[in-house]
Design an enzyme around this catalytic site. Structure first.
Site, PDB file in Angstrom:
ATOM      1  CD  GLU A 259     116.286 -12.468  -0.166  1.00 43.99           C
ATOM      2  OE1 GLU A 259     117.001 -12.093   0.761  1.00 43.99           O
ATOM      3  OE2 GLU A 259     115.291 -11.830  -0.563  1.00 43.99           O
ATOM      4  CE  LYS A 261     109.086  -9.904  -8.181  1.00 44.58           C
ATOM      5  NZ  LYS A 261     107.651  -9.976  -7.943  1.00 44.58           N
ATOM      6  CG  PHE A 348     112.196  -9.405   1.570  1.00 47.14           C
ATOM      7  CD1 PHE A 348     112.562  -8.087   1.392  1.00 47.14           C
ATOM      8  CD2 PHE A 348     110.912  -9.800   1.224  1.00 47.14           C
ATOM      9  CE1 PHE A 348     111.661  -7.169   0.882  1.00 47.14           C
ATOM     10  CE2 PHE A 348     109.998  -8.883   0.714  1.00 47.14           C
ATOM     11  CZ  PHE A 348     110.377  -7.564   0.545  1.00 47.14           C
ATOM     12  CE  LYS A 433     110.046  -5.796 -11.328  1.00 49.15           C
ATOM     13  NZ  LYS A 433     108.917  -5.010 -10.830  1.00 49.15           N
TER      14      LYS A 433
END
Ligand code: AMP
Length: 567
Positions: A259, A261, A348, A433
Protein backbone atom coordinates in the site's frame (compact mmCIF):
# COMPACT_ATOMS: atom_id res chain seq x y z
CA UNK A 1 -11.99 5.01 46.95
CA UNK A 2 -12.30 3.29 43.56
CA UNK A 3 -9.02 1.82 42.39
CA UNK A 4 -9.92 2.36 38.77
CA UNK A 5 -12.95 3.35 36.77
CA UNK A 6 -13.11 -0.13 35.34
CA UNK A 7 -14.38 -1.66 38.53
CA UNK A 8 -13.09 -5.07 39.33
CA UNK A 9 -16.66 -6.14 39.89
CA UNK A 10 -16.82 -6.26 36.10
CA UNK A 11 -14.45 -9.18 36.25
CA UNK A 12 -17.28 -11.19 37.65
CA UNK A 13 -15.76 -11.67 41.06
CA UNK A 14 -16.72 -9.77 44.16
CA UNK A 15 -13.92 -7.51 45.28
CA UNK A 16 -12.64 -8.77 48.58
CA UNK A 17 -12.81 -6.44 51.48
CA UNK A 18 -9.17 -6.34 52.42
CA UNK A 19 -8.34 -3.82 55.04
CA UNK A 20 -4.58 -3.91 54.68
CA UNK A 21 -3.02 -3.19 51.34
CA UNK A 22 0.38 -4.59 50.40
CA UNK A 23 3.40 -2.31 51.00
CA UNK A 24 4.79 -0.50 47.97
CA UNK A 25 8.25 -1.45 49.27
CA UNK A 26 7.59 -5.08 48.21
CA UNK A 27 6.60 -3.92 44.75
CA UNK A 28 9.80 -1.82 44.54
CA UNK A 29 11.92 -4.76 45.75
CA UNK A 30 10.39 -6.89 42.97
CA UNK A 31 11.09 -4.15 40.44
CA UNK A 32 14.70 -4.07 41.69
CA UNK A 33 14.94 -7.82 41.15
CA UNK A 34 13.54 -7.46 37.62
CA UNK A 35 15.94 -4.64 36.82
CA UNK A 36 19.01 -6.34 38.22
CA UNK A 37 19.02 -9.30 35.86
CA UNK A 38 19.08 -9.52 32.09
CA UNK A 39 17.72 -13.09 32.25
CA UNK A 40 14.07 -13.27 31.27
CA UNK A 41 13.41 -16.37 33.33
CA UNK A 42 14.73 -14.73 36.47
CA UNK A 43 12.71 -11.57 35.84
CA UNK A 44 9.62 -13.67 35.31
CA UNK A 45 10.18 -15.82 38.39
CA UNK A 46 10.56 -12.75 40.63
CA UNK A 47 7.38 -11.23 39.24
CA UNK A 48 5.35 -14.42 39.38
CA UNK A 49 6.37 -15.05 42.98
CA UNK A 50 5.34 -11.57 44.04
CA UNK A 51 2.08 -11.36 42.09
CA UNK A 52 0.95 -14.67 43.53
CA UNK A 53 0.96 -13.18 47.02
CA UNK A 54 -1.46 -10.32 46.34
CA UNK A 55 -5.16 -9.80 47.01
CA UNK A 56 -7.33 -8.84 44.03
CA UNK A 57 -7.19 -5.07 44.22
CA UNK A 58 -3.48 -4.99 45.04
CA UNK A 59 -2.84 -7.44 42.22
CA UNK A 60 -4.58 -5.15 39.74
CA UNK A 61 -2.65 -2.10 40.93
CA UNK A 62 0.70 -3.91 41.00
CA UNK A 63 0.28 -5.29 37.48
CA UNK A 64 -0.67 -1.87 36.08
CA UNK A 65 2.36 -0.29 37.71
CA UNK A 66 4.63 -2.93 36.21
CA UNK A 67 3.14 -2.04 32.83
CA UNK A 68 4.65 1.39 33.48
CA UNK A 69 1.66 3.64 33.97
CA UNK A 70 -0.44 4.90 36.85
CA UNK A 71 -3.69 3.87 35.12
CA UNK A 72 -4.87 1.07 32.85
CA UNK A 73 -4.45 1.69 29.14
CA UNK A 74 -8.22 1.77 28.80
CA UNK A 75 -8.35 4.67 31.20
CA UNK A 76 -7.96 8.03 29.51
CA UNK A 77 -6.97 9.92 32.65
CA UNK A 78 -3.49 11.47 32.82
CA UNK A 79 -1.48 12.74 35.76
CA UNK A 80 -0.18 15.77 33.81
CA UNK A 81 2.15 16.56 36.69
CA UNK A 82 5.09 17.53 34.51
CA UNK A 83 8.81 17.20 34.66
CA UNK A 84 9.55 20.37 36.61
CA UNK A 85 7.06 19.30 39.30
CA UNK A 86 9.00 16.05 39.62
CA UNK A 87 12.33 17.87 39.82
CA UNK A 88 10.79 20.15 42.46
CA UNK A 89 9.57 17.23 44.55
CA UNK A 90 12.98 15.55 44.36
CA UNK A 91 14.70 18.79 45.40
CA UNK A 92 12.44 19.13 48.39
CA UNK A 93 12.54 15.51 49.50
CA UNK A 94 16.33 15.14 49.12
CA UNK A 95 17.51 18.59 50.15
CA UNK A 96 19.81 18.51 47.10
CA UNK A 97 20.59 21.59 44.98
CA UNK A 98 19.69 22.06 41.30
CA UNK A 99 23.40 21.55 40.54
CA UNK A 100 23.34 18.18 42.33
CA UNK A 101 20.36 17.16 40.21
CA UNK A 102 22.14 18.22 37.03
CA UNK A 103 25.27 16.27 37.95
CA UNK A 104 23.27 13.19 38.96
CA UNK A 105 21.24 13.35 35.76
CA UNK A 106 24.45 13.37 33.75
CA UNK A 107 25.52 10.20 35.57
CA UNK A 108 22.22 8.34 35.28
CA UNK A 109 20.28 9.89 32.37
CA UNK A 110 17.14 8.81 34.25
CA UNK A 111 15.25 11.00 36.68
CA UNK A 112 14.09 8.01 38.75
CA UNK A 113 17.69 6.93 39.33
CA UNK A 114 18.52 10.54 40.19
CA UNK A 115 15.85 10.45 42.90
CA UNK A 116 17.13 7.16 44.32
CA UNK A 117 20.69 8.50 44.28
CA UNK A 118 19.91 11.80 46.02
CA UNK A 119 17.31 10.73 48.58
CA UNK A 120 19.44 9.41 51.42
CA UNK A 121 17.27 9.93 54.49
CA UNK A 122 14.26 7.86 55.58
CA UNK A 123 10.90 9.59 55.09
CA UNK A 124 9.77 11.83 57.96
CA UNK A 125 6.26 10.41 57.65
CA UNK A 126 6.58 6.95 59.15
CA UNK A 127 3.45 5.47 57.53
CA UNK A 128 4.77 3.07 54.89
CA UNK A 129 3.25 3.58 51.43
CA UNK A 130 0.89 0.84 50.29
CA UNK A 131 -0.25 -0.01 46.78
CA UNK A 132 -3.68 1.40 47.56
CA UNK A 133 -2.11 4.65 48.84
CA UNK A 134 -0.39 4.95 45.50
CA UNK A 135 -3.53 4.29 43.48
CA UNK A 136 -5.42 6.83 45.59
CA UNK A 137 -2.64 9.40 45.16
CA UNK A 138 -2.66 8.94 41.38
CA UNK A 139 -6.47 9.28 41.34
CA UNK A 140 -6.06 12.50 43.32
CA UNK A 141 -3.34 13.99 41.11
CA UNK A 142 -5.30 13.22 37.94
CA UNK A 143 -8.49 14.74 39.39
CA UNK A 144 -6.75 17.91 40.63
CA UNK A 145 -6.71 20.97 38.40
CA UNK A 146 -3.89 23.47 38.56
CA UNK A 147 -0.14 22.96 38.42
CA UNK A 148 0.50 24.11 41.99
CA UNK A 149 -2.10 21.85 43.53
CA UNK A 150 -0.68 18.89 41.56
CA UNK A 151 2.83 19.81 42.72
CA UNK A 152 1.70 19.80 46.33
CA UNK A 153 0.20 16.30 45.98
CA UNK A 154 3.35 15.03 44.32
CA UNK A 155 5.55 16.50 47.05
CA UNK A 156 3.33 14.91 49.69
CA UNK A 157 3.62 11.54 47.96
CA UNK A 158 7.40 11.72 47.66
CA UNK A 159 7.66 12.85 51.29
CA UNK A 160 6.44 9.37 52.28
CA UNK A 161 8.79 7.46 49.96
CA UNK A 162 12.20 5.97 50.62
CA UNK A 163 14.90 6.56 47.99
CA UNK A 164 14.27 3.10 46.56
CA UNK A 165 10.53 3.75 46.29
CA UNK A 166 11.06 7.25 44.90
CA UNK A 167 13.02 5.74 42.01
CA UNK A 168 9.87 4.02 40.74
CA UNK A 169 7.40 6.73 41.72
CA UNK A 170 9.37 9.17 39.59
CA UNK A 171 9.61 6.69 36.73
CA UNK A 172 5.87 6.04 36.79
CA UNK A 173 4.88 9.70 37.08
CA UNK A 174 7.46 10.68 34.45
CA UNK A 175 6.13 7.99 32.12
CA UNK A 176 9.52 6.37 31.55
CA UNK A 177 9.76 3.07 33.39
CA UNK A 178 12.70 1.34 31.66
CA UNK A 179 13.34 -1.57 34.00
CA UNK A 180 13.83 -4.09 31.21
CA UNK A 181 10.29 -5.40 31.44
CA UNK A 182 8.18 -5.69 28.35
CA UNK A 183 4.46 -6.13 28.68
CA UNK A 184 4.82 -9.58 27.08
CA UNK A 185 7.06 -10.69 29.91
CA UNK A 186 4.63 -9.30 32.46
CA UNK A 187 1.86 -11.33 30.81
CA UNK A 188 4.12 -14.40 30.98
CA UNK A 189 4.65 -13.80 34.67
CA UNK A 190 0.91 -13.42 35.31
CA UNK A 191 0.28 -16.66 33.42
CA UNK A 192 2.94 -18.51 35.34
CA UNK A 193 1.84 -17.13 38.67
CA UNK A 194 -1.68 -18.52 38.28
CA UNK A 195 -0.98 -21.50 36.05
CA UNK A 196 -2.71 -20.13 32.92
CA UNK A 197 -1.78 -19.98 29.22
CA UNK A 198 0.21 -16.86 28.38
CA UNK A 199 -1.78 -16.40 25.16
CA UNK A 200 -4.99 -16.24 27.19
CA UNK A 201 -3.52 -13.59 29.48
CA UNK A 202 -2.25 -11.56 26.51
CA UNK A 203 -5.63 -11.78 24.85
CA UNK A 204 -7.54 -10.61 27.94
CA UNK A 205 -5.07 -7.73 28.36
CA UNK A 206 -5.37 -6.73 24.72
CA UNK A 207 -9.17 -6.86 24.71
CA UNK A 208 -9.84 -5.22 28.07
CA UNK A 209 -7.07 -2.64 27.87
CA UNK A 210 -6.12 -3.36 31.45
CA UNK A 211 -3.34 -5.73 32.48
CA UNK A 212 -4.67 -5.38 36.05
CA UNK A 213 -8.01 -6.81 34.99
CA UNK A 214 -6.21 -9.56 33.06
CA UNK A 215 -4.19 -10.46 36.15
CA UNK A 216 -7.30 -10.70 38.36
CA UNK A 217 -9.02 -12.75 35.66
CA UNK A 218 -6.01 -15.06 35.52
CA UNK A 219 -6.21 -15.53 39.26
CA UNK A 220 -9.91 -16.44 39.12
CA UNK A 221 -9.75 -18.36 35.85
CA UNK A 222 -12.13 -16.03 33.99
CA UNK A 223 -9.73 -15.00 31.20
CA UNK A 224 -11.97 -16.36 28.47
CA UNK A 225 -14.77 -13.99 29.49
CA UNK A 226 -12.77 -10.82 28.63
CA UNK A 227 -14.48 -8.71 25.96
CA UNK A 228 -13.25 -6.03 23.60
CA UNK A 229 -13.47 -2.64 25.28
CA UNK A 230 -14.40 0.12 22.88
CA UNK A 231 -12.94 3.53 23.62
CA UNK A 232 -9.89 1.87 25.14
CA UNK A 233 -7.32 2.57 22.41
CA UNK A 234 -5.10 -0.35 21.48
CA UNK A 235 -1.34 0.16 21.02
CA UNK A 236 -0.64 0.73 17.35
CA UNK A 237 1.25 -1.85 15.37
CA UNK A 238 4.54 -0.41 14.09
CA UNK A 239 6.65 -0.98 11.02
CA UNK A 240 10.31 -1.78 10.58
CA UNK A 241 12.26 0.41 8.14
CA UNK A 242 13.70 -1.27 5.07
CA UNK A 243 16.81 0.40 3.76
CA UNK A 244 16.64 -1.04 0.27
CA UNK A 245 13.94 -2.83 -1.69
CA UNK A 246 15.88 -6.09 -2.05
CA UNK A 247 15.68 -6.46 1.72
CA UNK A 248 11.91 -7.08 1.56
CA UNK A 249 12.46 -10.60 0.23
CA UNK A 250 14.58 -11.47 3.26
CA UNK A 251 11.82 -10.59 5.71
CA UNK A 252 9.03 -12.89 4.59
CA UNK A 253 7.94 -14.95 1.61
CA UNK A 254 5.42 -13.81 -1.04
CA UNK A 255 2.68 -12.81 -1.46
CA UNK A 256 3.24 -9.21 -0.33
CA UNK A 257 0.44 -6.77 0.46
CA UNK A 258 1.62 -3.37 -0.76
CA UNK A 259 0.00 0.00 0.00
CA UNK A 260 1.06 3.61 -0.27
CA UNK A 261 2.61 5.02 2.87
CA UNK A 262 0.52 8.11 3.52
CA UNK A 263 2.26 10.97 5.26
CA UNK A 264 -0.24 12.22 7.80
CA UNK A 265 -1.11 11.39 11.39
CA UNK A 266 -1.95 7.97 12.71
CA UNK A 267 -5.41 7.57 14.17
CA UNK A 268 -7.53 4.82 15.67
CA UNK A 269 -11.27 5.30 15.17
CA UNK A 270 -13.71 3.62 17.59
CA UNK A 271 -17.46 3.42 17.17
CA UNK A 272 -20.05 1.70 19.37
CA UNK A 273 -23.68 2.78 19.61
CA UNK A 274 -23.75 6.41 18.55
CA UNK A 275 -20.42 7.24 20.05
CA UNK A 276 -17.38 7.88 17.86
CA UNK A 277 -13.88 8.70 19.12
CA UNK A 278 -10.50 9.19 17.50
CA UNK A 279 -7.21 8.41 19.25
CA UNK A 280 -3.70 9.49 18.34
CA UNK A 281 -0.59 7.39 18.11
CA UNK A 282 0.12 8.28 21.74
CA UNK A 283 -3.38 6.90 22.53
CA UNK A 284 -4.71 10.35 23.40
CA UNK A 285 -8.25 11.30 22.49
CA UNK A 286 -8.18 13.69 19.52
CA UNK A 287 -11.81 13.45 18.38
CA UNK A 288 -12.44 17.22 18.23
CA UNK A 289 -9.50 17.85 15.92
CA UNK A 290 -11.27 16.24 12.98
CA UNK A 291 -14.92 17.26 13.24
CA UNK A 292 -15.59 16.56 9.56
CA UNK A 293 -14.87 12.83 10.03
CA UNK A 294 -17.31 12.20 12.85
CA UNK A 295 -20.68 12.15 11.07
CA UNK A 296 -19.39 9.93 8.24
CA UNK A 297 -17.96 7.49 10.80
CA UNK A 298 -21.20 7.54 12.79
CA UNK A 299 -23.12 6.80 9.60
CA UNK A 300 -21.53 3.36 9.30
CA UNK A 301 -23.87 0.87 10.96
CA UNK A 302 -22.68 -1.29 13.86
CA UNK A 303 -19.50 -1.13 15.90
CA UNK A 304 -15.90 -1.04 14.68
CA UNK A 305 -12.32 -0.07 15.39
CA UNK A 306 -10.23 1.19 12.49
CA UNK A 307 -6.49 1.80 12.23
CA UNK A 308 -5.88 4.69 9.88
CA UNK A 309 -3.85 7.64 8.68
CA UNK A 310 -5.45 11.08 8.53
CA UNK A 311 -4.27 13.56 5.94
CA UNK A 312 -5.58 15.99 3.36
CA UNK A 313 -5.92 15.47 -0.38
CA UNK A 314 -6.16 17.94 -3.22
CA UNK A 315 -7.75 15.99 -6.03
CA UNK A 316 -5.88 12.69 -6.07
CA UNK A 317 -2.68 14.09 -4.62
CA UNK A 318 -1.80 14.07 -0.95
CA UNK A 319 -1.17 17.50 0.57
CA UNK A 320 2.40 17.57 2.02
CA UNK A 321 2.46 16.91 5.73
CA UNK A 322 4.18 20.22 6.47
CA UNK A 323 1.07 21.96 5.09
CA UNK A 324 -1.48 19.68 6.74
CA UNK A 325 0.36 20.14 10.02
CA UNK A 326 -0.88 23.74 10.25
CA UNK A 327 -4.31 22.48 11.30
CA UNK A 328 -2.97 20.07 13.90
CA UNK A 329 -2.09 21.02 17.43
CA UNK A 330 -5.25 23.12 17.70
CA UNK A 331 -8.07 21.93 19.86
CA UNK A 332 -10.72 23.48 17.64
CA UNK A 333 -10.22 23.97 13.92
CA UNK A 334 -11.35 27.21 12.27
CA UNK A 335 -13.86 27.10 9.41
CA UNK A 336 -11.12 28.50 7.13
CA UNK A 337 -8.72 25.67 7.88
CA UNK A 338 -11.50 23.11 7.54
CA UNK A 339 -12.18 24.44 4.05
CA UNK A 340 -8.52 24.71 3.02
CA UNK A 341 -7.28 21.43 4.49
CA UNK A 342 -10.21 19.03 4.84
CA UNK A 343 -9.23 15.76 6.50
CA UNK A 344 -9.53 12.36 4.87
CA UNK A 345 -9.28 9.20 6.94
CA UNK A 346 -7.51 6.40 5.07
CA UNK A 347 -8.39 3.22 6.97
CA UNK A 348 -5.79 0.50 6.40
CA UNK A 349 -6.82 -1.99 9.08
CA UNK A 350 -9.81 -3.07 11.16
CA UNK A 351 -9.42 -4.45 14.69
CA UNK A 352 -13.02 -5.05 15.68
CA UNK A 353 -16.31 -5.31 13.82
CA UNK A 354 -19.77 -5.81 15.33
CA UNK A 355 -18.50 -7.54 18.44
CA UNK A 356 -15.91 -9.66 16.64
CA UNK A 357 -12.34 -9.01 17.82
CA UNK A 358 -10.23 -9.31 14.64
CA UNK A 359 -6.68 -8.75 15.84
CA UNK A 360 -5.85 -12.43 15.95
CA UNK A 361 -7.10 -13.02 12.41
CA UNK A 362 -4.64 -12.80 9.49
CA UNK A 363 -4.36 -9.49 7.67
CA UNK A 364 -5.85 -11.06 4.53
CA UNK A 365 -9.10 -11.69 6.44
CA UNK A 366 -9.10 -8.33 8.18
CA UNK A 367 -8.59 -6.72 4.82
CA UNK A 368 -11.78 -8.35 3.50
CA UNK A 369 -13.78 -7.10 6.49
CA UNK A 370 -12.26 -3.63 5.99
CA UNK A 371 -13.17 -3.52 2.35
CA UNK A 372 -16.68 -4.68 3.16
CA UNK A 373 -17.32 -1.54 5.23
CA UNK A 374 -19.52 1.09 3.59
CA UNK A 375 -16.93 3.91 3.67
CA UNK A 376 -18.02 7.14 2.03
CA UNK A 377 -17.10 10.82 1.75
CA UNK A 378 -13.86 11.56 3.58
CA UNK A 379 -13.39 7.90 4.52
CA UNK A 380 -11.51 5.54 2.25
CA UNK A 381 -9.20 2.54 2.14
CA UNK A 382 -5.81 2.50 0.41
CA UNK A 383 -5.48 0.73 -2.92
CA UNK A 384 -4.14 -2.69 -2.15
CA UNK A 385 -1.66 -4.32 -4.54
CA UNK A 386 -0.73 -7.96 -4.09
CA UNK A 387 2.75 -8.78 -5.37
CA UNK A 388 3.43 -12.46 -5.70
CA UNK A 389 6.94 -12.50 -7.14
CA UNK A 390 10.51 -12.93 -5.88
CA UNK A 391 14.05 -11.83 -6.76
CA UNK A 392 14.60 -9.19 -9.43
CA UNK A 393 10.96 -9.25 -10.45
CA UNK A 394 9.89 -8.37 -6.92
CA UNK A 395 12.39 -5.51 -6.70
CA UNK A 396 11.27 -4.14 -10.09
CA UNK A 397 7.60 -4.29 -9.05
CA UNK A 398 8.35 -2.56 -5.75
CA UNK A 399 10.38 0.11 -7.56
CA UNK A 400 7.42 0.83 -9.84
CA UNK A 401 5.03 1.00 -6.92
CA UNK A 402 7.41 3.23 -4.97
CA UNK A 403 7.67 5.72 -7.84
CA UNK A 404 3.89 5.67 -8.34
CA UNK A 405 3.30 6.34 -4.66
CA UNK A 406 5.74 9.27 -4.70
CA UNK A 407 4.01 10.69 -7.78
CA UNK A 408 0.73 10.70 -5.78
CA UNK A 409 2.43 12.81 -3.12
CA UNK A 410 2.84 9.91 -0.69
CA UNK A 411 5.90 9.01 1.32
CA UNK A 412 6.72 5.55 0.00
CA UNK A 413 5.38 2.07 0.56
CA UNK A 414 4.14 -0.18 3.31
CA UNK A 415 4.75 -3.86 2.62
CA UNK A 416 2.71 -6.19 4.82
CA UNK A 417 2.53 -9.92 5.40
CA UNK A 418 -1.04 -11.08 4.63
CA UNK A 419 -0.64 -13.97 7.10
CA UNK A 420 0.18 -11.69 10.02
CA UNK A 421 -2.05 -10.93 12.96
CA UNK A 422 -2.34 -7.40 14.36
CA UNK A 423 0.25 -7.06 17.07
CA UNK A 424 -0.56 -4.01 19.21
CA UNK A 425 2.37 -1.78 20.00
CA UNK A 426 4.88 -4.11 18.38
CA UNK A 427 7.46 -3.33 15.74
CA UNK A 428 8.00 -6.53 13.84
CA UNK A 429 8.91 -7.74 10.41
CA UNK A 430 5.28 -8.22 9.34
CA UNK A 431 4.96 -4.53 8.43
CA UNK A 432 7.85 -3.01 6.50
CA UNK A 433 8.11 0.64 5.58
CA UNK A 434 10.01 1.92 2.60
CA UNK A 435 10.42 5.65 3.04
CA UNK A 436 11.53 8.69 1.12
CA UNK A 437 15.26 8.94 0.56
CA UNK A 438 15.85 6.71 3.60
CA UNK A 439 18.03 9.45 4.90
CA UNK A 440 16.09 10.61 7.88
CA UNK A 441 15.93 9.35 11.46
CA UNK A 442 13.47 10.16 14.22
CA UNK A 443 15.52 11.25 17.23
CA UNK A 444 14.94 12.91 20.59
CA UNK A 445 16.40 16.24 21.72
CA UNK A 446 18.50 15.94 24.89
CA UNK A 447 20.31 19.29 25.09
CA UNK A 448 19.83 22.73 23.57
CA UNK A 449 21.98 25.83 23.11
CA UNK A 450 21.31 29.51 22.70
CA UNK A 451 21.64 30.61 19.07
CA UNK A 452 23.77 33.34 17.52
CA UNK A 453 23.07 36.33 15.26
CA UNK A 454 19.44 36.30 14.16
CA UNK A 455 18.85 33.39 16.55
CA UNK A 456 20.14 35.22 19.62
CA UNK A 457 17.75 34.92 22.54
CA UNK A 458 16.23 31.62 21.41
CA UNK A 459 17.27 28.03 22.06
CA UNK A 460 17.95 26.99 18.49
CA UNK A 461 20.78 24.42 18.48
CA UNK A 462 19.67 20.91 19.35
CA UNK A 463 21.73 17.90 20.37
CA UNK A 464 19.83 14.68 19.81
CA UNK A 465 19.97 10.95 20.43
CA UNK A 466 18.73 7.55 19.27
CA UNK A 467 17.91 4.64 21.61
CA UNK A 468 20.25 1.69 22.11
CA UNK A 469 19.22 -1.92 22.72
CA UNK A 470 19.03 -1.30 26.49
CA UNK A 471 16.72 1.68 26.07
CA UNK A 472 19.49 4.19 26.84
CA UNK A 473 19.75 7.36 24.78
CA UNK A 474 22.91 7.66 22.68
CA UNK A 475 23.91 10.93 21.08
CA UNK A 476 24.39 11.00 17.37
CA UNK A 477 24.38 14.65 16.26
CA UNK A 478 23.51 18.26 16.58
CA UNK A 479 21.41 20.39 14.25
CA UNK A 480 20.29 23.99 14.15
CA UNK A 481 18.44 24.49 10.92
CA UNK A 482 15.15 23.49 9.43
CA UNK A 483 12.52 24.84 11.82
CA UNK A 484 10.48 28.02 11.42
CA UNK A 485 11.01 31.02 13.74
CA UNK A 486 7.63 30.29 15.28
CA UNK A 487 8.51 26.67 16.02
CA UNK A 488 11.84 27.72 17.53
CA UNK A 489 10.13 30.33 19.73
CA UNK A 490 7.60 27.75 20.97
CA UNK A 491 10.33 25.20 21.59
CA UNK A 492 12.41 27.76 23.49
CA UNK A 493 9.55 28.16 25.93
CA UNK A 494 9.12 24.41 26.11
CA UNK A 495 12.81 23.73 26.82
CA UNK A 496 13.05 26.51 29.40
CA UNK A 497 10.30 24.76 31.34
CA UNK A 498 11.99 21.38 31.00
CA UNK A 499 15.57 22.17 31.84
CA UNK A 500 17.36 19.60 33.94
CA UNK A 501 20.63 21.49 34.07
CA UNK A 502 21.45 25.05 33.07
CA UNK A 503 25.04 25.36 31.92
CA UNK A 504 24.78 28.95 30.76
CA UNK A 505 25.17 28.69 27.01
CA UNK A 506 23.57 25.24 26.97
CA UNK A 507 20.83 23.37 28.78
CA UNK A 508 20.31 19.67 29.36
CA UNK A 509 16.58 19.10 28.86
CA UNK A 510 13.99 16.44 29.47
CA UNK A 511 14.16 14.09 26.47
CA UNK A 512 10.57 14.54 25.34
CA UNK A 513 10.81 16.30 21.97
CA UNK A 514 10.99 14.06 18.92
CA UNK A 515 12.30 15.52 15.65
CA UNK A 516 12.91 14.02 12.24
CA UNK A 517 16.44 14.76 11.08
CA UNK A 518 17.78 14.41 7.54
CA UNK A 519 21.50 13.86 6.91
CA UNK A 520 23.96 13.23 4.14
CA UNK A 521 25.58 10.26 5.79
CA UNK A 522 26.29 8.57 9.08
CA UNK A 523 29.82 7.61 9.95
CA UNK A 524 31.90 6.26 12.82
CA UNK A 525 33.05 9.01 15.15
CA UNK A 526 34.13 9.40 18.75
CA UNK A 527 32.45 12.79 19.06
CA UNK A 528 29.24 11.26 20.46
CA UNK A 529 28.61 8.36 22.83
CA UNK A 530 26.82 6.38 20.10
CA UNK A 531 30.16 6.01 18.31
CA UNK A 532 28.48 7.53 15.26
CA UNK A 533 27.96 11.01 13.88
CA UNK A 534 25.59 12.43 11.27
CA UNK A 535 27.09 14.58 8.56
CA UNK A 536 25.12 17.70 7.64
CA UNK A 537 22.12 17.01 9.80
CA UNK A 538 19.09 19.26 9.34
CA UNK A 539 15.71 19.14 10.99
CA UNK A 540 12.95 18.08 8.62
CA UNK A 541 10.08 18.55 11.06
CA UNK A 542 8.83 18.14 14.57
CA UNK A 543 7.19 14.81 15.38
CA UNK A 544 4.86 15.66 18.28
CA UNK A 545 2.77 12.66 17.28
CA UNK A 546 5.61 10.24 17.95
CA UNK A 547 6.29 9.00 21.49
CA UNK A 548 9.93 8.97 22.60
CA UNK A 549 9.72 5.19 22.97
CA UNK A 550 9.33 4.95 19.18
CA UNK A 551 12.37 6.93 18.03
CA UNK A 552 14.84 5.20 15.75
CA UNK A 553 17.36 2.82 17.23
CA UNK A 554 21.12 2.76 17.34
CA UNK A 555 20.93 -0.52 15.42
CA UNK A 556 19.22 1.23 12.48
CA UNK A 557 21.80 4.06 12.56
CA UNK A 558 24.63 1.49 12.60
CA UNK A 559 23.04 -0.31 9.70
CA UNK A 560 22.92 2.92 7.67
CA UNK A 561 26.56 3.65 8.56
CA UNK A 562 27.57 0.14 7.49
CA UNK A 563 25.97 0.64 4.11
CA UNK A 564 27.85 3.92 3.69
CA UNK A 565 31.13 2.11 4.17
CA UNK A 566 30.27 -0.57 1.63
CA UNK A 567 31.88 0.09 -1.73
P1 AMP B 1 6.89 5.90 10.70
O1 AMP B 1 6.01 7.01 11.22
O2 AMP B 1 7.96 6.40 9.80
O3 AMP B 1 7.39 5.00 11.81
O4 AMP B 1 6.01 4.95 9.76
C1 AMP B 1 4.94 4.19 10.21
C2 AMP B 1 3.69 5.02 10.08
O5 AMP B 1 3.24 5.09 8.75
C3 AMP B 1 2.49 4.45 10.77
O6 AMP B 1 2.52 4.73 12.15
C4 AMP B 1 1.33 5.16 10.10
O7 AMP B 1 1.09 6.37 10.77
C5 AMP B 1 1.89 5.50 8.73
N1 AMP B 1 1.21 4.88 7.58
C6 AMP B 1 0.95 5.52 6.44
N2 AMP B 1 0.34 4.73 5.55
C7 AMP B 1 0.20 3.52 6.13
C8 AMP B 1 -0.35 2.27 5.70
N3 AMP B 1 -0.85 2.10 4.49
N4 AMP B 1 -0.30 1.25 6.58
C9 AMP B 1 0.23 1.41 7.82
N5 AMP B 1 0.77 2.56 8.28
C10 AMP B 1 0.75 3.62 7.44
Amino acid sequence: MPIAPRALAAVGEAVQDVTVSSPFASWAATADAVRSTAKKLEKMAALARYLGTLEDDDLAIAARLFAGGPFPRADQRVLAAGWSALVDAILERSGASPDDIGAAYRRHADLGDVAADLIATPPRDARALTLRDLAAAFDGIAATKGANAKRALLRALLARATGGEARYLVKIVGGDMRIGLREGLLEDAVARSFGREREAVARANMLSGDVGEAAVRAKHDTLAAAVFAHFAPVGMMLATPVLELAEVAKRFAPPYFVEDKFDGVRAQAHKAGDRVELYSRTLDRVTERFPELLAPLRAIPGSFVLDAEILSFRGDRAVPFTEFQTRLGRKTVSADLLAQLPATLVAFDVLERDGDPLMERPLSQRSLVLRGLPLAGPLRTPDLRVIDSTGGELVAALEREFAASRSRGNEGLMVKDPRSRYRPGRRGMEWLKVKRALRTLDVVVTAVEWGHGKRRGVLSDYTFAVRDEHGRLRHIGKAYSGLTDREIADLTEHFLARTVEDRGHARVVEPDTVIEVAFDRIQASDRHDSGLAMRFPRIVRLRPDKPVAEIDTLATAREIAKREEAP
